[in-house]
Motif scaffolding. Structure first.
Motif, PDB file in Angstrom:
ATOM      1  N   ILE A   1       0.025  -3.795  14.057  1.00  0.00           N
ATOM      2  CA  ILE A   1      -0.914  -4.164  12.981  1.00  0.00           C
ATOM      3  C   ILE A   1      -2.348  -4.200  13.519  1.00  0.00           C
ATOM      4  O   ILE A   1      -3.291  -3.746  12.855  1.00  0.00           O
ATOM      5  CB  ILE A   1      -0.514  -5.528  12.371  1.00  0.00           C
TER       6      ILE A   1
ATOM      7  N   ARG B   1      -5.415  -1.907  12.293  1.00  0.00           N
ATOM      8  CA  ARG B   1      -6.654  -2.503  11.785  1.00  0.00           C
ATOM      9  C   ARG B   1      -7.858  -2.012  12.607  1.00  0.00           C
ATOM     10  O   ARG B   1      -8.925  -1.736  12.058  1.00  0.00           O
ATOM     11  CB  ARG B   1      -6.556  -4.023  11.852  1.00  0.00           C
TER      12      ARG B   1
ATOM     13  N   TYR C   1       0.561   5.999   8.155  1.00  0.00           N
ATOM     14  CA  TYR C   1       1.210   5.091   7.209  1.00  0.00           C
ATOM     15  C   TYR C   1       2.722   5.053   7.441  1.00  0.00           C
ATOM     16  O   TYR C   1       3.351   3.988   7.338  1.00  0.00           O
ATOM     17  CB  TYR C   1       0.908   5.522   5.777  1.00  0.00           C
TER      18      TYR C   1
ATOM     19  N   VAL D   1       4.639   1.566   8.221  1.00  0.00           N
ATOM     20  CA  VAL D   1       5.699   1.180   7.273  1.00  0.00           C
ATOM     21  C   VAL D   1       7.034   1.083   7.999  1.00  0.00           C
ATOM     22  O   VAL D   1       7.808   0.129   7.797  1.00  0.00           O
ATOM     23  CB  VAL D   1       5.772   2.196   6.106  1.00  0.00           C
TER      24      VAL D   1
ATOM     25  N   GLU E   1       5.941  -6.826   3.239  1.00  0.00           N
ATOM     26  CA  GLU E   1       4.695  -6.364   3.835  1.00  0.00           C
ATOM     27  C   GLU E   1       4.619  -4.836   3.845  1.00  0.00           C
ATOM     28  O   GLU E   1       3.548  -4.242   3.622  1.00  0.00           O
ATOM     29  CB  GLU E   1       4.560  -6.897   5.266  1.00  0.00           C
TER      30      GLU E   1
ATOM     31  N   VAL F   1       1.802  -2.425   1.994  1.00  0.00           N
ATOM     32  CA  VAL F   1       1.044  -1.338   2.638  1.00  0.00           C
ATOM     33  C   VAL F   1       1.116  -0.073   1.793  1.00  0.00           C
ATOM     34  O   VAL F   1       0.104   0.592   1.552  1.00  0.00           O
ATOM     35  CB  VAL F   1       1.576  -1.063   4.059  1.00  0.00           C
TER      36      VAL F   1
ATOM     37  N   ASN G   1      -1.047  -0.264  -1.308  1.00  0.00           N
ATOM     38  CA  ASN G   1      -2.494  -0.204  -1.062  1.00  0.00           C
ATOM     39  C   ASN G   1      -2.946   1.098  -0.390  1.00  0.00           C
ATOM     40  O   ASN G   1      -4.114   1.199   0.000  1.00  0.00           O
ATOM     41  CB  ASN G   1      -2.932  -1.388  -0.199  1.00  0.00           C
TER      42      ASN G   1
END
Length: 712
Positions: A565, A569, A584, A588, A599, A603, A606
């Motif tokens: 994560i 970020r 992604y 995921v 969560e 993801v 979004n």
């Protein structure tokens, strides 16, 4: 304009200077019964060369040269040395070097000027060996060279293969006491810049007693040629401090230094150079090169200058951005302006065709190239081969390749790379064997393409053979070659060899770091991957999307959720990189394998781009690991409705049902897979000892291997 019949020829001499067509003035002189003399012919030749109608090797200019020479013989003025020198200069500027040399050999007397004209002509016509041989001949004839001789000869030495000759001529100039001439110093500065010896260029420039605009232009150009654009801009500022006014050449050199386009444009307007075609063209190219394509197009429309170089830069810039529609629109405008695209412009368009929806446009430009004879150009043929390979049209690419009578190394590289790109690595290996029978030796690009093919096929032995070839032939294991070696060893099961290659490289580039990080991730050595990432940052390199893809894969293999994560970020917030579908899919999959399905779904919800089968498949795979049948069935239904029904989808659902013991559902999914025709067989690649038949002969694949070993 009709002139009186009785005029002295001297009255015509002033008219030659401003005449748009000097030959017409000369004809009027003859019609007036005036007798031209040697001065007349000398001025006439100079006026023809500087005339607006003069164009290299144009029919009108050629006709003028023949007419003037005929009158020279007729009037017996060819006995004058300076007139003969002028006509030789005329022929050299037309590109008729053989005819000019014949006239020179027939001259009864020669001076240094006539030798200089011929030497300069050979240099301008890119015949360096002829220029150097003529210089030696001049010395043997006991003629003493002057500054102009050396300055005319030095452009012929501006190639890597003529370094020794260039330095020798420099030494000759110093010995002859010719080192203080500004023209000579400028030519020497330019020559050393072409040798990539910037230190010598700087030393000559600093030691110049008198620096004119040409001297500053030469030094600015030297910095640009050697990849120091900031120093070029600083040099330009120093020139302004000296009170010198920039010339069009200054501004052209400055645009090649990748200066700020708006600043350069303002200064061009301020200096009143917007009427110079070369400056405007350079401005258009500068904007296009820096991605300011719309501004480049606006400049192109605003000024009267409409040339092929400008429109090529705009078309190539649009193509590079993937905006093929705008590139086609510019192409249509060139047709209205009656400007025909050349090979360079066509290649710019072809390189930009990467989207399958633009394939038809690529075929249309192929047709344009055939109609205008551009496909005969080697680079265009290579561009077409690459384009067809990009879209898996390998048969079309091979057809183009085999239809060519001449196949230089770059063409072989294009088709071999194309086969590898289209996952036809076996064909690439066969082409390589054929390439050697044609007497072509592989270079670093060939080797890198073949190493990528070894990754696809798992050919470790061939990869090791290629590595041996690199070592025996001192091919630099840097950049893409080293990267390809590391990638090959990692994917063929020898990460230890890949590590040795990596640590043998003195200054790894970003691609090389990415390769070793991906290798560690593939083998589950996440901590080594993270250490490499840290060292990469310590070296001052900025990670790209591929770097983060390798690091995220390492987090996925190691189950390091929070680290993944943080890296995700950091990629988006700190480095401003937009995640791709692969990124992604990694994040995921990482969240899903840890059981954090809410969560993972957040993801996906979004995501800035629409999720594909890889993203949904990563979540479905996580459902198999966590035995989440209900969510797995919902995902499967969603994928089914989105038409993501490939073999992998059915296998994942079958595995999910098998894990929880629902064997009836396993059979049902397998029947669905069989009915849809999407089933595929799993394949494992291993290397075995050479296969031989009953007669102890090697099988075809082993024959190819030994042929490759022999060729390498």
């Amino acid at each position: 304009m009709r002139l009186p019949s009785k005029l002295n020829p001297s009255l015509f001499h002033s008219l030659f200077q401003d005449a748009s067509c000097p030959i017409l003035i000369f004809r009027q002189l003859l019609q007036a019964n005036a007798t031209p003399n040697d001065v007349t012919f000398s001025l006439l030749i100079k006026a023809c060369i500087s005339s607006h109608s003069f164009s290299r090797a144009s029919p009108s200019a050629t006709l003028q040269a023949y007419q003037i020479q005929t009158h020279l013989f007729k009037r017996a003025t060819d006995k004058f040395l300076y007139v003969n020198t002028a006509i030789i200069d005329f022929y050299m500027k037309l590109g008729f070097t053989t005819h000019a040399r014949q006239l020179f050999e027939n001259m009864l007397s020669k001076d240094v000027v006539s030798w200089n004209v011929l030497i300069c002509g050979y240099s301008q016509n890119e015949l360096p060996r002829d220029a150097l041989q003529l210089f030696v001949h001049m010395l043997r004839e006991s003629f003493r060279p002057n500054q102009t001789t050396i300055a005319s000869l030095l452009p012929s030495c501006g190639r890597r293969e003529f370094i020794l000759q260039g330095e020798s001529i420099h030494g000759f100039g110093i010995k002859a006491g010719l080192g203080l001439d500004p023209q000579l110093n400028n030519a020497l500065t330019s020559m050393y810049a072409k040798f990539n010896d910037l230190e010598a260029s700087q030393l000559l420039f600093v030691e110049m007693g008198e620096k004119n605009v040409i001297s500053w232009n030469t030094m600015i150009g030297a910095y640009c040629q050697n990849g120091f654009p900031h120093k070029a801009v600083l040099c330009f500022k120093e020139m302004l401090k000296e009170g010198l006014k920039p010339s069009p050449v200054t501004m052209v050199n400055l645009t090649s230094a990748n200066a700020v386009p708006e600043t350069v444009h303002c200064y061009v307007v301020k200096c009143g150079l917007t009427s110079d075609a070369s400056v405007v063209t350079s401005l258009v190219c500068l904007h296009a090169k820096q991605g300011l394509t719309d501004m480049a197009k606006l400049l192109f429309k605003s000024y009267s200058t409409k040339d092929l170089i400008s429109i090529t830069a705009i078309i190539s810039s649009y193509s590079e951005k993937g905006d093929v529609e705008s590139a086609v629109e510019c192409f249509n405008q060139t047709l209205l302006l009656e400007i025909r695209l050349d090979a360079v412009a066509l290649i710019g368009v072809l390189h930009g065709i990467t989207n399958p929806s633009h394939f038809a446009i690529g075929c249309a430009f192929h047709g344009y190239g055939l109609k205008n004879g551009l496909t005969n150009d080697c680079l265009v043929a290579n561009g077409l081969i690459s384009m067809y390979s990009r879209f898996d049209e390998i048969e079309s690419a091979l057809s183009l390749f085999f239809d060519r009578s001449e196949k230089p190394l770059v063409t072989w590289n294009s088709v071999i790379s194309g086969c590898v790109q289209a996952a036809k690595s076996s064909d690439a290996m066969e082409l390589f064997c054929q390439m050697n029978t044609y007497g072509q030796k592989p270079d670093a690009i060939t080797i890198a393409s073949l190493l990528s093919g070894c990754c696809q096929l798992g050919y470790l032995r061939i990869g090791e053979t290629l590595h041996g070839y690199i070592l025996r032939n001192n091919v630099k294991v840097e950049d893409f070659t080293g990267t390809a070696l590391i990638d090959m060893y990692s994917k063929c099961g020898r990460l230890d060899y890949g590590e040795k290659v990596f640590y043998s490289i003195n200054d790894p580039c970003l691609a090389t770091w990415n390769s070793i990080i991906s290798g560690y991730s593939l083998y589950g050595l996440e901590h080594k991957a993270f250490r490499c990432f840290s060292k990469l940052l310590e070296q001052g390199l900025e990670p790209d999307k591929i770097t983060f893809l390798g690091v995220l894969a390492a987090c996925t293999h190691g189950g390091l959720v929070y680290a993944g994560i943080e890296y995700f970020r950091s990629m988006t917030e700190k480095y401003g990189l937009r995640p791709t579908l692969q990124h992604y899919a990694c994040i995921v999959g990482l969240l899903g394998r840890a059981g954090l399905f809410e969560e993972a779904m957040e993801v996906i919800k979004n995501m800035e781009i629409r999720p594909d089968s890889a993203v949904w498949g990563a979540l479905l795979s996580a459902c198999c690991i966590q035995r989440e049948v209900k969510l797995g069935e919902c995902l499967a239904k969603n994928m089914f409705l989105l038409n993501y029904r490939n073999g992998g989808f059915y296998v994942l659902m079958s595995n999910l049902y098998a894990i929880v013991g629902r064997w009836d559902d396993v059979a049902r999914v397998r029947d669905m897979m069989r009915d849809s025709g999407d089933g595929c067989s799993g394949v494992s690649v291993i290397e075995v000892t050479p296969n031989r038949d009953a007669n102890n002969n090697l099988c075809p694949s082993e024959v190819n291997f030994f042929i490759m070993r022999q060729n390498l």
